[in-house]
Design an enzyme around this catalytic site. Structure first.
Site, PDB file in Angstrom:
ATOM      1  N   LYS A 110      18.849   3.163   2.370  1.00 40.57           N
ATOM      2  CA  LYS A 110      18.128   2.370   3.373  1.00 40.57           C
ATOM      3  C   LYS A 110      19.060   1.713   4.381  1.00 40.57           C
ATOM      4  O   LYS A 110      18.619   1.334   5.469  1.00 40.57           O
ATOM      5  CB  LYS A 110      17.250   1.316   2.695  1.00 40.57           C
ATOM      6  CG  LYS A 110      16.089   1.942   1.948  1.00 40.57           C
ATOM      7  CD  LYS A 110      14.918   1.009   1.809  1.00 40.57           C
ATOM      8  CE  LYS A 110      13.705   1.779   1.344  1.00 40.57           C
ATOM      9  NZ  LYS A 110      12.665   0.946   0.813  1.00 40.57           N
ATOM     10  N   LYS A 191      11.613  13.308  -2.456  1.00 39.06           N
ATOM     11  CA  LYS A 191      10.422  12.812  -3.170  1.00 39.06           C
ATOM     12  C   LYS A 191       9.293  12.498  -2.182  1.00 39.06           C
ATOM     13  O   LYS A 191       9.552  12.176  -1.024  1.00 39.06           O
ATOM     14  CB  LYS A 191      10.779  11.591  -4.032  1.00 39.06           C
ATOM     15  CG  LYS A 191      11.059  10.350  -3.261  1.00 39.06           C
ATOM     16  CD  LYS A 191      11.064   9.098  -4.134  1.00 39.06           C
ATOM     17  CE  LYS A 191      11.211   7.906  -3.208  1.00 39.06           C
ATOM     18  NZ  LYS A 191      11.169   6.617  -3.758  1.00 39.06           N
ATOM     19  N   LYS A 194       5.814   7.174   0.993  1.00 38.13           N
ATOM     20  CA  LYS A 194       4.760   6.530   1.785  1.00 38.13           C
ATOM     21  C   LYS A 194       5.122   6.544   3.259  1.00 38.13           C
ATOM     22  O   LYS A 194       4.245   6.481   4.111  1.00 38.13           O
ATOM     23  CB  LYS A 194       4.629   5.064   1.371  1.00 38.13           C
ATOM     24  CG  LYS A 194       4.216   4.816  -0.071  1.00 38.13           C
ATOM     25  CD  LYS A 194       4.367   3.315  -0.361  1.00 38.13           C
ATOM     26  CE  LYS A 194       4.252   2.989  -1.822  1.00 38.13           C
ATOM     27  NZ  LYS A 194       4.734   1.646  -2.145  1.00 38.13           N
TER      28      LYS A 194
HETATM   29  P1  TYM Z   1       7.004   1.588  -4.938  1.00 41.52           P
HETATM   30  O1  TYM Z   1       6.007   0.670  -4.318  1.00 41.52           O
HETATM   31  O2  TYM Z   1       7.917   2.342  -4.032  1.00 41.52           O
HETATM   32  O3  TYM Z   1       6.281   2.672  -5.828  1.00 41.52           O
HETATM   33  C1  TYM Z   1       5.316   2.296  -6.788  1.00 41.52           C
HETATM   34  C2  TYM Z   1       5.446   3.166  -8.018  1.00 41.52           C
HETATM   35  O4  TYM Z   1       5.291   4.552  -7.679  1.00 41.52           O
HETATM   36  C3  TYM Z   1       6.386   5.311  -8.194  1.00 41.52           C
HETATM   37  N1  TYM Z   1       6.673   6.417  -7.267  1.00 41.52           N
HETATM   38  C4  TYM Z   1       6.665   7.709  -7.615  1.00 41.52           C
HETATM   39  N2  TYM Z   1       6.435   8.324  -8.796  1.00 41.52           N
HETATM   40  C5  TYM Z   1       6.486   9.676  -8.814  1.00 41.52           C
HETATM   41  N3  TYM Z   1       6.757  10.434  -7.717  1.00 41.52           N
HETATM   42  C6  TYM Z   1       6.992   9.858  -6.512  1.00 41.52           C
HETATM   43  N4  TYM Z   1       7.232  10.602  -5.433  1.00 41.52           N
HETATM   44  C7  TYM Z   1       6.955   8.431  -6.427  1.00 41.52           C
HETATM   45  N5  TYM Z   1       7.133   7.546  -5.418  1.00 41.52           N
HETATM   46  C8  TYM Z   1       6.965   6.325  -5.950  1.00 41.52           C
HETATM   47  C9  TYM Z   1       7.544   4.325  -8.256  1.00 41.52           C
HETATM   48  O5  TYM Z   1       8.519   4.753  -9.171  1.00 41.52           O
HETATM   49  C10 TYM Z   1       6.842   3.061  -8.680  1.00 41.52           C
HETATM   50  O6  TYM Z   1       6.670   3.049 -10.092  1.00 41.52           O
HETATM   51  N6  TYM Z   1      10.661  -1.338  -6.587  1.00 41.52           N
HETATM   52  C11 TYM Z   1       9.327  -0.879  -6.865  1.00 41.52           C
HETATM   53  C12 TYM Z   1       8.306  -1.988  -7.010  1.00 41.52           C
HETATM   54  C13 TYM Z   1       8.652  -3.075  -7.988  1.00 41.52           C
HETATM   55  C14 TYM Z   1       8.560  -2.993  -9.401  1.00 41.52           C
HETATM   56  C15 TYM Z   1       8.933  -4.279  -9.892  1.00 41.52           C
HETATM   57  C16 TYM Z   1       8.232  -1.962 -10.277  1.00 41.52           C
HETATM   58  C17 TYM Z   1       9.036  -4.340  -7.671  1.00 41.52           C
HETATM   59  N7  TYM Z   1       9.202  -5.068  -8.814  1.00 41.52           N
HETATM   60  C18 TYM Z   1       8.966  -4.558 -11.246  1.00 41.52           C
HETATM   61  C19 TYM Z   1       8.279  -2.251 -11.657  1.00 41.52           C
HETATM   62  C20 TYM Z   1       8.636  -3.537 -12.126  1.00 41.52           C
HETATM   63  C21 TYM Z   1       8.876   0.006  -5.735  1.00 41.52           C
HETATM   64  O7  TYM Z   1       9.328  -0.113  -4.626  1.00 41.52           O
HETATM   65  O8  TYM Z   1       7.851   0.815  -6.054  1.00 41.52           O
END
Ligand code: TYM
Length: 327
Positions: A110, A191, A194
Site C-alpha cells: 500500500k 486476489k 474490493k
Molecule cells: P478485509 O475487510 O479486507 O476483508 C474481510 C475478510 O475477507 C477476507 N478476504 C478474502 N478471503 C478470500 N479470498 C479473498 N480474495 C479475500 N479478500 C478478503 C479477509 O481475509 C478478511 O477475513 N484487516 C482485516 C479486517 C480486520 C480484522 C480484525 C479481521 C480488522 N481487525 C480483527 C480479523 C480480526 C481486513 O482488512 O479485512
C-alpha cells in the site's frame, strides 16, 4: 471458545470476503461466543468521505445479518463505538517494533512508490491485534491474506505475556481450504479485491444475476480446455474450481470428474447459475435488513455488549501495566 473477526466498511464486499470469512462467521456462531466487528478505524487509514463511510458501515452490518449472522446469538458492532480498541492499540504499539511492522506485505504494497505514508497504515496491524486481544478471542476466522496479521498479533501477545504475566489469550487464525484465497476473475494471479478497477474482476455479494453471469463467463482461463485443478499452471480454471467447490460443497476431484471432457463454456455456465442461486437469497434479505430499524438496534445493542467485555479487559491490562491512579 470466543471468536472474533472484522471486515472493513468499504463497498463491493465480494465472494472472496464471503467464502474466506463471512461464511465461517455463520458456521461458528452455532457453537461459540462470536463477536463480529465492522472496523471503521481501519477504514480511515486511507482517506474516506464521511457520509459514504457511515453508509458503508451500515451496508456491511446489513450484509453480516443477510448472510446469516444472528445479532441475538452473536455480537455485531462498530469498532469506533468501543473506545478500548484505540486505547489498547496504543499500549500494544509500545510493545511492537518498527522492524516487524516494516516487514508487513500489506504495508509494503500500500505504500509502494511513496516516500511517506500515513502512520496509521504502518500501525494498522497493531490496531488489528488490539481488536482481537481486547476480547480474549481464541479463534479468528479470516482469509489467508490476513495470515501475517494474525502472526504479528500472536507475537505481540506472547511478548507482552512474557514481560508482564498472563495478560492476553494467544489467538489462532482459522482459514478455510477452498475459500481462503479467492482470486480475481480477470487476473487470477492476484486476489479478488474490493478496490480493483474492473468490476468484472469480482463478484460482489449484491451483484444481480446478469452481472454475476457476465463476470464468470468473461473470466480468464487458458487455452488447453481441460478442467483440472493446478493453481500454478492453470490459475484461472483452478480459481473457478475453488469457487465451485466452496458454493457446491463438492470436493474438487469430484467436480473435475463431473466436467471431464466438458468445455469451459458449459462449466462456466453452470458455475454462474450455482453462484446466482447462492447469492440471490442474500441479496433479498439484505434489501429488507438494510432498510429496517432492527439494524441500528442490533448495532447499539452490540456496542453495549462488546464494550462491557472491553472495559473488563482494559481494567486488567491497565493493572498489569501499572497505568492510571485508580485501582
Ligand atoms: P478485509 O475487510 O479486507 O476483508 C474481510 C475478510 O475477507 C477476507 N478476504 C478474502 N478471503 C478470500 N479470498 C479473498 N480474495 C479475500 N479478500 C478478503 C479477509 O481475509 C478478511 O477475513 N484487516 C482485516 C479486517 C480486520 C480484522 C480484525 C479481521 C480488522 N481487525 C480483527 C480479523 C480480526 C481486513 O482488512 O479485512
Amino acid at each position: 471458545m470466543r471468536v472474533f473477526s472484522g471486515v472493513q466498511p468499504t463497498g463491493n464486499i465480494h465472494i472472496g470476503n464471503y467464502l474466506g470469512a463471512l461464511r465461517q462467521f455463520v458456521e461458528l456462531q452455532a457453537e461459540h461466543a462470536c463477536i463480529y466487528c465492522i472496523v471503521d478505524l481501519h477504514a480511515i487509514t486511507v482517506p474516506k468521505d464521511a457520509t459514504r463511510l457511515r453508509e458503508n458501515i451500515l451496508d456491511v452490518a446489513a450484509l453480516y445479518m443477510a448472510v446469516g449472522v444472528d445479532p441475538k446469538k452473536s455480537i455485531i458492532f462498530v469498532q469506533s463505538d468501543v473506545p478500548g480498541h484505540a486505547e489498547l492499540a496504543w499500549i500494544l504499539m509500545c510493545n511492537t517494533y518498527t522492524g516487524e511492522l516494516s516487514r508487513m506485505t500489506q504495508f509494503k504494497e500500500k505504500s509502494r512508490g511513496n516516500e511517506s505514508a500515513p502512520a496509521g497504515l504502518f500501525t494498522y496491524p497493531v490496531l488489528m491485534a488490539a481488536d482481537i486481544l481486547l476480547y480474549d478471542a481464541d479463534i479468528v476466522p479470516v482469509g489467508s491474506d490476513q495470515r501475517q496479521h494474525i502472526e504479528i498479533c500472536r507475537d505481540i501477545a506472547i511478548r507482552v505475556n512474557n514481560r508482564h504475566g498472563k495478560v492476553f489469550v494467544v489467538p489462532d487464525g482459522r482459514f478455510l481450504k477452498e475459500g481462503a484465497r479467492i482470486m480475481s476473475l480477470d487476473n487470477p494471479t492476484a486476489k479478488m479485491s474490493k478496490s480493483a478497477e474492473n468490476p468484472l474482476s469480482r463478484i460482489s455479494l449484491l451483484d444481480d444475476a446478469a452481472k454475476i453471469r457476465k463476470s464468470i463467463m468473461k473470466s480468464t482461463t487458458d487455452s488447453d480446455g481441460i478442467i483440472r485443478f493446478d493453481p500454478e499452471n492453470k490459475p484461472g480454471v483452478s480459481n473457478l474450481l475453488n469457487i465451485c467447490s466452496a458454493f457446491s460443497g463438492l470436493p474438487i476431484p469430484d467436480i473435475e470428474k463431473k466436467y471431464e471432457g466438458v468445455g469451459y463454456g458449459a462449466f462456466k455456465k453452470e458455475l454462474a447459475e450455482l453462484t446466482v442461486d447462492a447469492l440471490t437469497p442474500i441479496r433479498a434479505r439484505y434489501d429488507e435488513i438494510r432498510r429496517s430499524e432492527a439494524l441500528r438496534e442490533a448495532l447499539a445493542d452490540g456496542a453495549e455488549r462488546a464494550n462491557e467485555i472491553a472495559v473488563r479487559t482494559m481494567a486488567r491490562v491497565r493493572d498489569f501495566f501499572g497505568l492510571g491512579a485508580k485501582r
